[in-house]
Design an enzyme around this catalytic site. Sequence first.
Site, PDB file in Angstrom:
ATOM      1  CB  CYS A 115      -1.017  -0.119   1.243  1.00  0.00           C
ATOM      2  SG  CYS A 115      -0.141   0.130   2.612  1.00  0.00           S
ATOM      3  N   PRO A 116       0.277   2.315  -0.191  1.00  0.00           N
ATOM      4  CG  PRO A 116      -0.943   4.019  -1.070  1.00  0.00           C
ATOM      5  CD  PRO A 116      -1.136   2.717  -0.600  1.00  0.00           C
TER       6      PRO A 116
END
Length: 559
Positions: A115-116
Amino acid sequence: MKISFIFPTYLGNARKFLINEMLSAAAKQQQYQVVEVEHADLVLLFDDNIPANAAGKLGTIANLDQAFSQPENTLTQAVNSAKILAKPTANVSLEIATQTHAKTQPKNIIAITACPTGVAHTFMSAEAIENYAKTQGWQIKVETRGQVGVGNPISSEEIAAADLVFVATDIDVDLSKFKGKLMYRTSTGLALKKTAQEFEKAFAQATIYQENLTSKPVENATTNEKKGLYKHLMTGVSHMLPLVVAGGLLIAISFMFGIEAFKDATIANGLPKALMDIGAGSAFHLMIAVFAGYVAFSIADRPGLAVGLIGGMLATTAGAGILGGIVAGFLAGYTVRGLNHIIQLPASLSSLKPILILPLLGSTIVGLAMIYLINPPVKAIMETLVEWLNSMGQTNAIILGAILGAMMCVDMGGPVNKAAYTFGVGLIASQQYAPMAAVMAAGMVPPIGMAIATVIARRKFNSNQYDAGKASFVLGLCFISEGALPFVAADPVRVIATSILGGATTGAISMAFGITLQAPHGGLFVIPFVSQPMIYLIAITAGSLVTGIIYALIKQKSV
């Protein structure tokens, strides 16, 4: 009628809580009473494992995804199609919509999650994938690409033996080692919330992965260009964060020797100066280049990385800041991708394209564009923004803080949240540290606020919600806004509205006092590096109490 829900063992606590909340609310509307299994007239299961306390009762097997999205219809269908459940050791004749690839043929699956920020969704989705696969009798190994690097790495032998590569990422990651394998790509959110459905789609839609610019795996059909731009941006942010965290904390430690101690090489044998050179001179000087490089990498794969790094460094040296880095990253990525499509070489020369032709032409085009066309106006814009931030009065500071704080609480880790976060992180490169402090403080409010609400209005929450509140508090202290998501899913309007109020309060207080922070992550653990720690804690507490108290007052009692 008394009804009970029995969830499969592979279901994670967060998802179990969400579906239970949705079904309980629907049951209340239909005048059903939710009770323990032993006292139920009707049992609703979600797989073919019938426990002893449910055998012989009236029951049915439902679809998990339908239960979440259409709980009212799920209950209606369950009542109309209920049958006497078999004994625990008997074969169940009821068909399960989500189990068409069940345990009859064990599969060997490897997965990747990222994820980011490389924190919450990376590991939550990995857990959901692993738990689901184990209940199906499949061999499973999940490699996480988090901020601590590659976790649980997959070996070449495991890749060779795999039947499917299941990729759940919100950013672009290097998948070169899976070339030639059957691959399916989705997001961490879908892998977490709709695990069974995504595996069904994986077996039906997976394609052979070919590592080149013109033949990437086909993304989910719902992916559009807007989501692609967001993914490219978040890929850059994800790879930039470690530099910002390390550099910011080193600068803060340098300041502990005195606000200008780094200017005197005789203080502590030059340690403050050395720390400043490492943090500001190296880490911060690289952050925009790394950001732009990985935006380009996300768009054009490895040939875009070098061009993006060069464009980002040109933006840094010209003073174009994060805005220049954004332009450089996208310009580099799409330039290299376009050149790759236009330039066609015979097979004997094709190896020259990624290592010579694309980097050379891409760097020349992007470099000249940055120097002559982009950097001058973007630098002027950044200077105007920085000047405004430096000169704004308390009223404007409060308004900006309230806006950033509210944005952090709109979607708990979604695009709006990440937009505010990226704004705060990007300004660090321009020596503007107040927005980052407001952003982090506000991002801690929703999960802490929900925890406070479960304590204040204990009777309005069931046991699952109360337990979720404890976990939410810990996640909030760590600046993981996603800790409030179970409450958002069960009661979105009230939770989001009260979170926005609390986040805006915290952001406004933080900006009003001019609190600064160089570290873009860490929550409670980096508060010692905040310019005014006590006031910062008061700001977080105030916003969390606003959220918690208001939600406790307006929340309806759970069944």
